[in-house]
Design a protein around this motif. Structure first.
Motif, PDB file in Angstrom:
ATOM      1  N   HIS A 140    -175.256  58.765-146.838  1.00  9.13           N
ATOM      2  CA  HIS A 140    -176.037  58.253-146.354  1.00  9.13           C
ATOM      3  C   HIS A 140    -176.175  59.410-145.089  1.00  9.13           C
ATOM      4  O   HIS A 140    -175.735  59.978-145.439  1.00  9.13           O
ATOM      5  N   GLU A 159    -177.087  53.661-141.455  1.00 12.20           N
ATOM      6  CA  GLU A 159    -176.009  53.451-142.584  1.00 12.20           C
ATOM      7  C   GLU A 159    -175.336  52.381-141.631  1.00 12.20           C
ATOM      8  O   GLU A 159    -174.355  51.654-140.859  1.00 12.20           O
ATOM      9  N   GLU A 160    -175.354  54.015-140.360  1.00 11.31           N
ATOM     10  CA  GLU A 160    -174.029  53.286-139.281  1.00 11.31           C
ATOM     11  C   GLU A 160    -174.420  52.284-138.454  1.00 11.31           C
ATOM     12  O   GLU A 160    -174.194  52.060-137.304  1.00 11.31           O
ATOM     13  N   ASP A 181    -168.268  62.007-142.100  1.00 12.88           N
ATOM     14  CA  ASP A 181    -169.411  60.803-142.782  1.00 12.88           C
ATOM     15  C   ASP A 181    -170.528  61.068-142.083  1.00 12.88           C
ATOM     16  O   ASP A 181    -170.845  61.648-140.785  1.00 12.88           O
ATOM     17  N   ASN A 182    -171.167  61.731-143.039  1.00 14.80           N
ATOM     18  CA  ASN A 182    -171.689  61.531-144.051  1.00 14.80           C
ATOM     19  C   ASN A 182    -172.270  62.617-144.877  1.00 14.80           C
ATOM     20  O   ASN A 182    -172.702  62.938-145.722  1.00 14.80           O
ATOM     21  N   ASP A 229    -169.251  58.461-149.729  1.00 10.59           N
ATOM     22  CA  ASP A 229    -169.147  58.037-148.481  1.00 10.59           C
ATOM     23  C   ASP A 229    -168.044  57.551-148.208  1.00 10.59           C
ATOM     24  O   ASP A 229    -167.642  56.749-147.374  1.00 10.59           O
TER      25      ASP A 229
HETATM   26 ZN    ZN Z   1    -169.802  56.774-143.828  1.00 11.89          ZN
END
Ligand code: ZN
Length: 471
Positions: free
Chosen positions: A107, A173-174, A139-140, A200
């Motif tokens: 991501h 994604e977050e 991340d990431n 990830d």
């Molecule tokens: Zn992540």
């Protein structure tokens, strides 16, 4: 130093790596570092709408390496009120593919970081004290870099896969996972991969001295579900209390949930993970982890694992009160009271069954339940021989000889949406970190420099194993 050194002096490597290749590798490492720097320095966090800048940069690099425009798909998404993008890139097989495609995930967005809280600027890649510092270094953006750099490296080497490799990079994604869900549906309808590899999650765990201990593959995620429990009541004046009271009824319901212990659950995957984790520690908890792995009905072990926050979630479903509101005036009987209960459901149990269990435990029909999170059931992915073989080859290339151990995480990566659609999904990232190096989402996020360079070979080897011609 140790395992980087062992990589350099490994006899197999010396035999296979004459001087010319060693120089190429250095150029490749520099190129990968440059990609890493560029993507880390774009503030692709919620509120900044900069994921499209990341996409633009990556697409430029891929096109420069020879990827055709028709093999690159950029999609706009409205991610809960703000614009983001997703990127899908095909590395195509020539002629008739030997097998179904492999999808690779990472991501491009990050959790935001405020410069004033950090020791260094979070949106500058800083190399210091053997670490890369910056938001996303772990991340990431590292996952993004390792996939993009590997595609470019393979292309420049003239590699032609025997099956399509499809890189799918999400843009939120977050936060809302709007892009993730849409991409997962697209993958399901159009690409139909054999399985999915997620950059990830997963990776090497290092001991305090930097020695690799185990390689963890994320093969399962618990299902995330949040319920609101509400009790309503006619209310009235507090000087004339009724027998029924929304706050008392809700409190009783919550006390029942607090006292309830969900049935103990285990799978081959969680037992293997507890066995490996237990071997790394010789204390009471470590012994209980191993005892449970050997016999999941061992009451003594269950008691110890239930009492520890680091293990309670590995042996079954958990549901816990997280928020509370109720009443409207200090001198009025409450007309309503609501609690938020967050559950992490063991794979295979299901959201409906969990809701029913909670209702039985509460045993009061006046307590109304409402599911307020998205429904994403995520079944466990059994470890495939071909993926395990490719991982072992990657670790061997890195001079690392440690067990590959599947594990279950508490939920929250792109992978759960793909498992939900029935695809085996494995978190198989290339990084290596000590447990105290984990700063994802937090302050001063970092990645060991050695781990960055060693991990670059990781997907390179894996993809050649899984999609290269038989040797
Ligand atoms: Zn992540």
């Amino acid at each position: 130093m140790n395992f980087r050194l062992s990589l350099i002096v490994s006899a197999a490597m010396l035999a296979a790596a004459p001087q010319a290749i060693a120089q190429d590798r250095t150029a490749f490492e520099q190129q990968a570092r440059e990609i890493y720097r560029n993507v880390v320095e774009i503030r692709s966090a919620r509120g900044h709408e900069k994921v499209p800048e990341v996409v633009d940069y990556i697409v430029g690099e891929l096109k420069a390496a020879g990827f055709a425009g028709e093999d690159i798909q950029i999609t706009d998404y409205d991610a809960t009120g703000e614009a983001t993008q997703g990127l899908i890139v095909w590395y195509r097989a020539e002629g008739e593919p030997s097998e179904a495609p492999i999808v690779l995930l990472a991501h491009m967005d990050v959790v935001d970081a405020l410069a004033e809280d950090w020791v260094r600027d979070p949106y500058k890649l800083t190399e210091e004290e053997g670490y890369f510092f910056g938001r996303g270094t772990a991340d990431n953006k590292y996952g993004v870099t390792s996939l993009v750099a590997t595609f470019i490296r393979l292309k420049e080497e003239g590699f032609v896969p025997t099956r399509d490799l499809v890189m799918v990079l999400s843009g939120d994604e977050e936060t809302g996972m709007v892009s993730t869900r849409a991409q997962a549906n697209y993958v399901h309808e159009t690409i139909k991969p054999a399985f999915i590899l997620n950059a990830d999650a997963g990776g090497l765990s290092l001991g305090p001295d930097g020695e690799p201990l185990i390689y963890g593959v994320q093969g399962a995620e618990k299902t995330y579900a949040t319920f609101e429990l509400t009790v309503t009541n006619p209310g009235g004046h507090s000087s004339a209390p009724r027998k029924d009271n929304a706050i008392y009824e809700l409190a009783d319901a919550l006390k029942n949930i607090q006292a309830y212990k969900f049935p103990v659950r285990s799978s081959e995957l969680t037992r293997a993970s507890l066995e490996a984790g237990g071997r790394q520690r010789l204390d009471k908890l470590g012994n209980a982890m191993r005892a449970f792995a050997a016999d999941p009905t061992d009451e003594n072990a269950i008691e110890i694992l239930r009492d520890d926050p680091s293990t309670v979630g590995t042996i079954g479903t958990t549901c816990i009160a997280t928020m509370l509101r109720g009443g409207h005036a200090e001198n009025a009987l409450p007309q309503s009271a609501t609690a938020t209960v967050n559950c992490r459901i063991f794979p295979g149990v299901g959201i409906e069954a969990t809701e029913q269990t909670l209702k039985d435990v509460v045993a009061n029909e006046d307590v109304k339940f409402k599911l307020i999170s998205d429904l994403v059931e995520s079944p466990e992915s059994g470890l495939r021989e071909d993926v395990l073989g490719a991982l072992n080859a990657a670790l061997e290339e890195r001079g690392v000889d440690v067990p590959v151990v599947p594990h279950m995480s508490s939920g929250g990566t792109d992978g759960m949406h793909y498992r939900n659609l029935g695809y085996d999904t494995y978190g198989v990232g290339g990084s290596a970190a000590k447990s105290n190096d984990t700063y994802a989402h937090g302050l001063n996020e970092r990645l060991p420099v050695d781990s960055f360079y060693d991990g670059l070979d990781h997907f390179h080897v894996m993809l050649k194993e899984l999609a290269g011609p038989d040797e």
